[in-house]
Scaffold this motif. Structure first.
Motif, PDB file in Angstrom:
ATOM      1  N   THR A  62       0.861  -1.176   0.000  1.00  0.00           N
ATOM      2  CA  THR A  62       0.000   0.000   0.000  1.00  0.00           C
ATOM      3  C   THR A  62       0.902   1.232   0.000  1.00  0.00           C
ATOM      4  N   GLU A  63       0.302   2.398  -0.197  1.00  0.00           N
ATOM      5  CA  GLU A  63       1.081   3.638  -0.248  1.00  0.00           C
ATOM      6  C   GLU A  63       1.797   3.907   1.075  1.00  0.00           C
ATOM      7  N   GLN A  64       1.135   3.624   2.198  1.00  0.00           N
ATOM      8  CA  GLN A  64       1.732   3.879   3.506  1.00  0.00           C
ATOM      9  C   GLN A  64       2.968   3.016   3.737  1.00  0.00           C
ATOM     10  N   GLU A  65       2.890   1.738   3.319  1.00  0.00           N
ATOM     11  CA  GLU A  65       4.020   0.832   3.536  1.00  0.00           C
ATOM     12  C   GLU A  65       5.239   1.255   2.730  1.00  0.00           C
ATOM     13  N   THR A  66       5.035   1.686   1.477  1.00  0.00           N
ATOM     14  CA  THR A  66       6.186   2.015   0.642  1.00  0.00           C
ATOM     15  C   THR A  66       6.763   3.380   0.952  1.00  0.00           C
ATOM     16  N   ALA A  67       5.996   4.256   1.602  1.00  0.00           N
ATOM     17  CA  ALA A  67       6.546   5.561   1.969  1.00  0.00           C
ATOM     18  C   ALA A  67       7.670   5.376   2.987  1.00  0.00           C
ATOM     19  N   ASN A  68       7.487   4.447   3.917  1.00  0.00           N
ATOM     20  CA  ASN A  68       8.517   4.185   4.927  1.00  0.00           C
ATOM     21  C   ASN A  68       9.585   3.234   4.405  1.00  0.00           C
ATOM     22  N   ASP A  69       9.170   2.213   3.662  1.00  0.00           N
ATOM     23  CA  ASP A  69      10.081   1.179   3.183  1.00  0.00           C
ATOM     24  C   ASP A  69       9.856   0.992   1.683  1.00  0.00           C
ATOM     25  N   PRO A  70      10.585   1.734   0.830  1.00  0.00           N
ATOM     26  CA  PRO A  70      10.334   1.659  -0.608  1.00  0.00           C
ATOM     27  C   PRO A  70      10.726   0.301  -1.199  1.00  0.00           C
ATOM     28  N   ILE A  71      10.165  -0.001  -2.355  1.00  0.00           N
ATOM     29  CA  ILE A  71      10.490  -1.235  -3.066  1.00  0.00           C
ATOM     30  C   ILE A  71      11.805  -1.008  -3.802  1.00  0.00           C
ATOM     31  N   ARG A  72      12.821  -1.797  -3.459  1.00  0.00           N
ATOM     32  CA  ARG A  72      14.141  -1.656  -4.091  1.00  0.00           C
ATOM     33  C   ARG A  72      14.182  -2.488  -5.361  1.00  0.00           C
ATOM     34  N   THR A  73      14.727  -1.889  -6.439  1.00  0.00           N
ATOM     35  CA  THR A  73      14.793  -2.620  -7.697  1.00  0.00           C
ATOM     36  C   THR A  73      15.960  -2.155  -8.556  1.00  0.00           C
ATOM     37  N   HIS A  74      16.472  -3.092  -9.334  1.00  0.00           N
ATOM     38  CA  HIS A  74      17.472  -2.806 -10.354  1.00  0.00           C
ATOM     39  C   HIS A  74      16.798  -2.691 -11.721  1.00  0.00           C
ATOM     40  N   LEU A  75      15.507  -2.954 -11.810  1.00  0.00           N
ATOM     41  CA  LEU A  75      14.797  -3.031 -13.085  1.00  0.00           C
ATOM     42  C   LEU A  75      14.435  -1.643 -13.597  1.00  0.00           C
ATOM     43  N   ARG A  76      15.401  -1.005 -14.240  1.00  0.00           N
ATOM     44  CA  ARG A  76      15.176   0.321 -14.798  1.00  0.00           C
ATOM     45  C   ARG A  76      14.323   0.254 -16.055  1.00  0.00           C
ATOM     46  N   ASP A  77      14.219  -0.940 -16.674  1.00  0.00           N
ATOM     47  CA  ASP A  77      13.466  -1.092 -17.920  1.00  0.00           C
ATOM     48  C   ASP A  77      12.047  -1.601 -17.684  1.00  0.00           C
ATOM     49  N   MET A  78      11.551  -1.486 -16.457  1.00  0.00           N
ATOM     50  CA  MET A  78      10.174  -1.884 -16.165  1.00  0.00           C
ATOM     51  C   MET A  78       9.246  -0.717 -16.495  1.00  0.00           C
ATOM     52  N   PRO A  79       8.234  -0.949 -17.364  1.00  0.00           N
ATOM     53  CA  PRO A  79       7.284   0.136 -17.655  1.00  0.00           C
ATOM     54  C   PRO A  79       6.470   0.485 -16.412  1.00  0.00           C
ATOM     55  N   VAL A  80       6.156   1.751 -16.240  1.00  0.00           N
ATOM     56  CA  VAL A  80       5.329   2.188 -15.114  1.00  0.00           C
ATOM     57  C   VAL A  80       3.886   1.850 -15.454  1.00  0.00           C
ATOM     58  N   LEU A  81       3.269   1.039 -14.603  1.00  0.00           N
ATOM     59  CA  LEU A  81       1.896   0.588 -14.795  1.00  0.00           C
ATOM     60  C   LEU A  81       0.983   1.295 -13.798  1.00  0.00           C
ATOM     61  N   PRO A  82      -0.329   1.301 -14.050  1.00  0.00           N
ATOM     62  CA  PRO A  82      -1.250   1.989 -13.132  1.00  0.00           C
ATOM     63  C   PRO A  82      -1.210   1.460 -11.700  1.00  0.00           C
ATOM     64  N   GLU A  83      -0.826   0.187 -11.498  1.00  0.00           N
ATOM     65  CA  GLU A  83      -0.743  -0.366 -10.142  1.00  0.00           C
ATOM     66  C   GLU A  83       0.362   0.293  -9.322  1.00  0.00           C
ATOM     67  N   PHE A  84       1.344   0.912  -9.989  1.00  0.00           N
ATOM     68  CA  PHE A  84       2.481   1.511  -9.309  1.00  0.00           C
ATOM     69  C   PHE A  84       2.194   2.912  -8.780  1.00  0.00           C
ATOM     70  N   VAL A  85       1.100   3.520  -9.196  1.00  0.00           N
ATOM     71  CA  VAL A  85       0.819   4.919  -8.832  1.00  0.00           C
ATOM     72  C   VAL A  85       0.660   5.043  -7.319  1.00  0.00           C
ATOM     73  N   GLY A  86       1.392   5.982  -6.757  1.00  0.00           N
ATOM     74  CA  GLY A  86       1.341   6.229  -5.319  1.00  0.00           C
ATOM     75  C   GLY A  86       2.413   5.489  -4.545  1.00  0.00           C
ATOM     76  N   LEU A  87       3.040   4.478  -5.147  1.00  0.00           N
ATOM     77  CA  LEU A  87       4.072   3.705  -4.461  1.00  0.00           C
ATOM     78  C   LEU A  87       5.420   4.405  -4.589  1.00  0.00           C
TER      79      LEU A  87
END
Length: 140
Positions: A62-87
């Motif tokens: 959820t948005e609250q969880e990722t504000a404190n602990d973001p999702i770490r990724t090396h995937l710079r070539d991942m398209p931004v999808l609507p599910e990612f909004v707010g994260l």
């Protein structure tokens, strides 16, 4: 310009005629049909195992969880999808992870577009004796 000629509601985000709520209710194939050609092709060819895991992680958070602990990724070539909004994502730049909060306007771009891998070069002054003209620079 009068308000009767404007299309869409003022202040409401739309992507290719669809609101954010409509986009989030669509499945991945329907969203892919709206994306630009390069992003659409990468989704239609099938997401890699790593990208599938990232998509799963994002849908569980959820948005609250990722504000404190973001999702770490090396995937710079991942398209931004609507599910990612707010994260919030921590995207690897080659040296460190930098935070990016995904906004609705980012849909259809790649994650790597929002954190550059190269920093701008700022050169200092030439040292004494570095060039012929620096011989005549007065010392402080």
């Amino acid at each position: 310009m009068s308000s009767e000629y404007r299309t869409g509601r003022e202040g409401e985000f739309t992507y290719r005629g669809h609101t954010l709520d409509e986009l989030q209710d669509m499945d991945l194939d329907e969203v892919a049909a709206l994306l630009p050609a390069r992003q659409r092709r990468s989704i239609e060819r099938g997401l890699s195992v790593e990208k599938e895991k990232l998509l799963e992680k994002a849908s569980d958070r959820t948005e609250q969880e990722t504000a404190n602990d973001p999702i770490r990724t090396h995937l710079r070539d991942m398209p931004v999808l609507p599910e990612f909004v707010g994260l919030t994502f921590s995207i690897y730049t080659g040296q460190e992870f930098e935070r990016v909060k995904v906004e609705p306007e980012m849909i259809g771009h790649y994650l790597g577009e929002f954190k550059l891998t190269r920093s701008s070069v700022t050169h200092g002054q030439a040292g004494i004796g570095a060039t012929r003209s620096s011989k005549f620079v007065p010392l402080k």
